[in-house]
Design a protein around this motif. Structure first.
Motif, mmCIF file in Angstrom:
data_model
loop_
_atom_site.group_PDB
_atom_site.id
_atom_site.type_symbol
_atom_site.label_atom_id
_atom_site.label_comp_id
_atom_site.label_asym_id
_atom_site.label_seq_id
_atom_site.Cartn_x
_atom_site.Cartn_y
_atom_site.Cartn_z
ATOM 1 N N ARG A 17 -11.821 -1.621 9.098
ATOM 2 C CA ARG A 17 -10.644 -1.565 8.224
ATOM 3 C C ARG A 17 -9.568 -2.568 8.630
ATOM 4 O O ARG A 17 -9.455 -2.940 9.786
ATOM 5 C CB ARG A 17 -10.026 -0.158 8.162
ATOM 6 N N TYR B 225 -3.306 1.162 11.547
ATOM 7 C CA TYR B 225 -2.931 2.544 11.878
ATOM 8 C C TYR B 225 -4.099 3.517 12.024
ATOM 9 O O TYR B 225 -3.908 4.653 12.406
ATOM 10 C CB TYR B 225 -1.897 3.092 10.887
ATOM 11 N N TYR B 226 -5.312 3.052 11.747
ATOM 12 C CA TYR B 226 -6.431 4.002 11.780
ATOM 13 C C TYR B 226 -6.923 4.319 13.184
ATOM 14 O O TYR B 226 -6.875 3.479 14.081
ATOM 15 C CB TYR B 226 -7.612 3.447 10.979
ATOM 16 N N TYR C 242 -6.231 -8.748 -7.188
ATOM 17 C CA TYR C 242 -5.012 -9.157 -7.903
ATOM 18 C C TYR C 242 -3.827 -9.063 -6.966
ATOM 19 O O TYR C 242 -3.913 -8.478 -5.896
ATOM 20 C CB TYR C 242 -4.825 -8.262 -9.142
ATOM 21 N N GLN D 54 -3.320 1.702 -7.283
ATOM 22 C CA GLN D 54 -4.093 2.651 -6.471
ATOM 23 C C GLN D 54 -3.759 4.077 -6.885
ATOM 24 O O GLN D 54 -2.643 4.359 -7.323
ATOM 25 C CB GLN D 54 -3.710 2.532 -4.987
ATOM 26 N N GLU E 86 -2.845 11.559 0.765
ATOM 27 C CA GLU E 86 -2.481 11.643 2.182
ATOM 28 C C GLU E 86 -2.332 13.125 2.540
ATOM 29 O O GLU E 86 -1.659 13.866 1.827
ATOM 30 C CB GLU E 86 -1.155 10.916 2.473
ATOM 31 N N GLY F 294 -6.156 10.008 4.959
ATOM 32 C CA GLY F 294 -6.009 9.736 3.525
ATOM 33 C C GLY F 294 -6.928 8.637 3.067
ATOM 34 O O GLY F 294 -7.716 8.100 3.853
ATOM 35 N N THR G 91 -15.280 -2.942 -2.597
ATOM 36 C CA THR G 91 -14.778 -1.667 -2.078
ATOM 37 C C THR G 91 -13.892 -1.003 -3.124
ATOM 38 O O THR G 91 -12.868 -1.558 -3.511
ATOM 39 C CB THR G 91 -13.978 -1.884 -0.774
ATOM 40 N N GLU H 236 0.870 -1.185 0.000
ATOM 41 C CA GLU H 236 0.000 0.000 0.000
ATOM 42 C C GLU H 236 0.900 1.225 0.000
ATOM 43 O O GLU H 236 2.128 1.091 0.115
ATOM 44 C CB GLU H 236 -0.922 -0.017 1.220
ATOM 45 N N GLU I 296 -2.530 -12.099 -2.216
ATOM 46 C CA GLU I 296 -3.868 -12.555 -1.864
ATOM 47 C C GLU I 296 -4.296 -13.604 -2.874
ATOM 48 O O GLU I 296 -3.654 -13.780 -3.894
ATOM 49 C CB GLU I 296 -4.848 -11.379 -1.925
ATOM 50 N N THR J 85 0.456 4.322 1.937
ATOM 51 C CA THR J 85 0.478 5.256 3.070
ATOM 52 C C THR J 85 1.812 5.222 3.816
ATOM 53 O O THR J 85 2.399 6.276 4.112
ATOM 54 C CB THR J 85 -0.675 4.936 4.044
ATOM 55 N N ARG K 284 0.177 -7.517 -3.170
ATOM 56 C CA ARG K 284 -0.269 -8.318 -2.023
ATOM 57 C C ARG K 284 -0.488 -9.747 -2.497
ATOM 58 O O ARG K 284 -1.176 -9.959 -3.507
ATOM 59 C CB ARG K 284 -1.584 -7.778 -1.436
HETATM 60 P P1 HAM Z 1 -6.913 -0.680 1.422
HETATM 61 O O1 HAM Z 1 -8.320 -0.744 1.897
HETATM 62 O O2 HAM Z 1 -6.035 -1.803 1.782
HETATM 63 O O3 HAM Z 1 -6.333 0.675 1.999
HETATM 64 O O4 HAM Z 1 -6.882 -0.498 -0.147
HETATM 65 C C1 HAM Z 1 -7.549 0.583 -0.777
HETATM 66 C C2 HAM Z 1 -8.226 0.122 -2.050
HETATM 67 O O5 HAM Z 1 -7.302 -0.540 -2.902
HETATM 68 C C3 HAM Z 1 -9.320 -0.927 -1.819
HETATM 69 O O6 HAM Z 1 -10.532 -0.318 -1.452
HETATM 70 C C4 HAM Z 1 -9.407 -1.562 -3.186
HETATM 71 O O7 HAM Z 1 -10.204 -0.783 -4.049
HETATM 72 C C5 HAM Z 1 -7.968 -1.545 -3.653
HETATM 73 N N1 HAM Z 1 -7.342 -2.857 -3.411
HETATM 74 C C6 HAM Z 1 -6.821 -3.321 -2.266
HETATM 75 N N2 HAM Z 1 -6.329 -4.562 -2.436
HETATM 76 C C7 HAM Z 1 -6.553 -4.904 -3.725
HETATM 77 C C8 HAM Z 1 -6.271 -6.065 -4.530
HETATM 78 N N3 HAM Z 1 -5.632 -7.126 -4.039
HETATM 79 N N4 HAM Z 1 -6.648 -6.057 -5.825
HETATM 80 C C9 HAM Z 1 -7.280 -4.979 -6.355
HETATM 81 N N5 HAM Z 1 -7.553 -3.862 -5.649
HETATM 82 C C10 HAM Z 1 -7.199 -3.815 -4.357
HETATM 83 C C11 HAM Z 1 -5.056 1.106 1.781
HETATM 84 O O8 HAM Z 1 -4.294 0.585 1.022
HETATM 85 C C12 HAM Z 1 -4.721 2.362 2.548
HETATM 86 N N6 HAM Z 1 -3.298 2.685 2.285
HETATM 87 C C13 HAM Z 1 -5.617 3.505 2.118
HETATM 88 C C14 HAM Z 1 -5.313 4.766 2.860
HETATM 89 C C15 HAM Z 1 -4.595 5.810 2.411
HETATM 90 N N7 HAM Z 1 -5.645 5.026 4.105
HETATM 91 C C16 HAM Z 1 -5.158 6.207 4.454
HETATM 92 N N8 HAM Z 1 -4.517 6.684 3.439
#
Ligand code: HAM
Length: 431
Positions: free
Chosen positions: A258, A262-263, A122, A127, A131, A303, A280, A83, A115, A85, A113
């Motif tokens: 979530r 960190y939230y 994926y 993304q 922030e 963010g 999501t 990610e 997953e 952040t 990731r």
């Molecule tokens: P997150 O919820 O882990 O948050 O990911 C944000 C968005 O990235 C998800 O809502 C989704 O749309 C997309 N996403 C996550 N994982 C996948 C995946 N494996 N494949 C496709 N899309 C994916 C964060 O990453 C935090 N850093 C967000 C944030 C920024 N919070 C504060 N600042």
């Protein structure tokens, strides 16, 4: 022939047929971010593993089992970023961007990731994230939510549900966590396997479970809302009032916690039912403790990040994905000398008409097959250069859409003729 090599599972290609919708999404999102005065930051794909374990959380799914972690040649543990952040906070501290300043930053790029891949999920995904640092009040919470809402609107996605919650301060959460664990311990044998494991590691994530029996147990569990401290409650009330005033619709979802540690306080997600289990499309929240946790001075921050693959899928499913821009002009040639001259004509056209899309043929072949390719490319006009025309300083021009006659004109008049036909003045036509 040698065995062909396939891409790594969960690591996709974006093919030319799909890049126009990606470009559309990326361009629109960037334009909206600029309208709000946010600045772009570009961050590395690789960071020290410790950055993520310290920020996302040692016992989260991401850090426990989803990171691409390896030792580099110096024996240092590195991870592909899961990610943006953590890296953004690291960069902010490292370059002194957070001191006496309140930067509003955005970034775009791939995250990784490990997953289980499925539609919308994926192992490499993209993304666009935002922030903001140094602002503690609910006004900035409201602004980032308004920004995300407009980003979704600006790419034509109107009907996506916004869910909000407040997690309170870390102290309030810790007290709630204890109460939740005490309650669930009484039903440990009835929990699903994942939830039983999380009871010891990350009990708040149990609130996210999809298991129906565990969900039934949770109905009578202590509610996070009852443990939220007064300041966080007031912060959340003000945020909701600002969103009401701005006409943003949302639902408060007390189960929203979530998956990253960190939230604190405000958390939010935009969710749609149109993508199956991976609904999501945007998620984020406040993380006031993270900068200090990574070695900076205490700095409030908030963010979110949008998942580009999911936005693209929504547009494609709705039949709203823009198509590739077609050439305005396709140069058809007869003979080698004309072929060489066509390259020069194409350059002259591009010099004179910067908005014109010009495609040269190259590779030889008869007129018929060249016209077929011009058609397949969706070209509006064919400019035809035969040996005789080339010798006489003339070119042919044929409107491929109207199916009208080919006309011949002096090469020197080609630019003005195309201008009169409104070619190259506006951004190119699309097919
Ligand atoms: P997150 O919820 O882990 O948050 O990911 C944000 C968005 O990235 C998800 O809502 C989704 O749309 C997309 N996403 C996550 N994982 C996948 C995946 N494996 N494949 C496709 N899309 C994916 C964060 O990453 C935090 N850093 C967000 C944030 C920024 N919070 C504060 N600042």
């Amino acid at each position: 022939m040698a065995n062909s090599i396939q891409s790594v599972r969960g690591f996709g290609d974006v093919l030319p047929v799909d890049t126009p919708v990606w470009q559309f999404v990326e361009d629109r999102l960037r334009a909206t971010l600029e309208r709000y005065g946010y600045e772009e930051i570009r961050l590395p794909l690789l960071e020290k593993t410790e950055l993520f374990s310290r920020s996302i959380g040692e016992v989260t799914d991401i850090v426990e089992k989803e990171m691409y972690t390896f030792e580099d040649r110096n024996g240092e543990s590195l991870s592909l970023r899961p990610e943006g952040t953590a890296g953004c906070v690291r960069a902010g501290i490292q370059h002194g961007l957070l001191h006496n300043r309140q930067p509003r930053l955005w970034y775009a790029g791939s995250m990784f990731r490990h997953e289980r891949p499925q539609k919308g999920r994926y192992r490499q995904f993209n993304q666009v994230g935002v922030e903001v640092f140094g602002l503690p009040g609910p006004d900035i919470d409201a602004e980032v939510i308004l920004l995300a809402a407009r980003m979704l609107r600006d790419i034509g996605l109107e009907d996506i549900r916004l869910e909000l919650n407040t997690l309170g301060t870390p102290e309030a959460r810790a007290a709630y966590r204890e109460a939740l664990v005490a309650y669930l311990r009484g039903y440990e044998d009835r929990l699903d396997d994942d939830s039983r494991r999380r009871l010891a590691t990350n009990p708040l994530r149990i609130l996210d479970t999809k298991d129906p029996d565990t969900r039934a147990l949770l109905a009578d569990a202590p509610a996070l809302a009852d443990w939220i401290d007064d300041d966080s409650r007031a912060h959340f009330r003000e945020l909701c009032a600002m969103l009401d005033r701005a006409g943003v619709s949302y639902t408060v979802n007390p189960q929203l916690v979530r998956g990253l540690d960190y939230y604190g306080r405000t958390v939010f997600e935009w969710v749609t039912d149109r993508l199956g289990a991976q609904g999501t499309v945007c998620a984020g929240g406040r993380y006031d403790g993270l900068v200090e946790q990574i070695g900076g001075r205490p700095t409030p921050a908030i963010g979110f990040a949008l998942g580009i693959e999911r936005l693209v899928a929504l547009l494609q499913d709705a039949g709203a994905a823009p198509a590739a821009p077609a050439p305005d002009v396709y140069l058809v040639v007869a003979g080698e000398a004309a072929g060489r001259e066509a390259l020069i004509i194409a350059e002259e056209l591009r010099d004179a008409l910067p908005g014109l899309r010009v495609m040269t043929h190259c590779g030889g072949g008869g007129f018929k097959s060249q016209f077929r390719r011009a058609d397949r490319a969706g070209a509006r006009f064919a400019v035809i250069l035969g040996e005789e025309e080339a010798a006489r300083g003339e070119v042919g021009l044929k409107d491929l859409r109207s199916g009208g006659e080919q006309r011949t004109l002096p090469r020197a008049e080609l630019v003005t003729t195309l201008q009169e036909l409104d070619m190259g003045t506006a951004p190119g036509t699309t097919i």
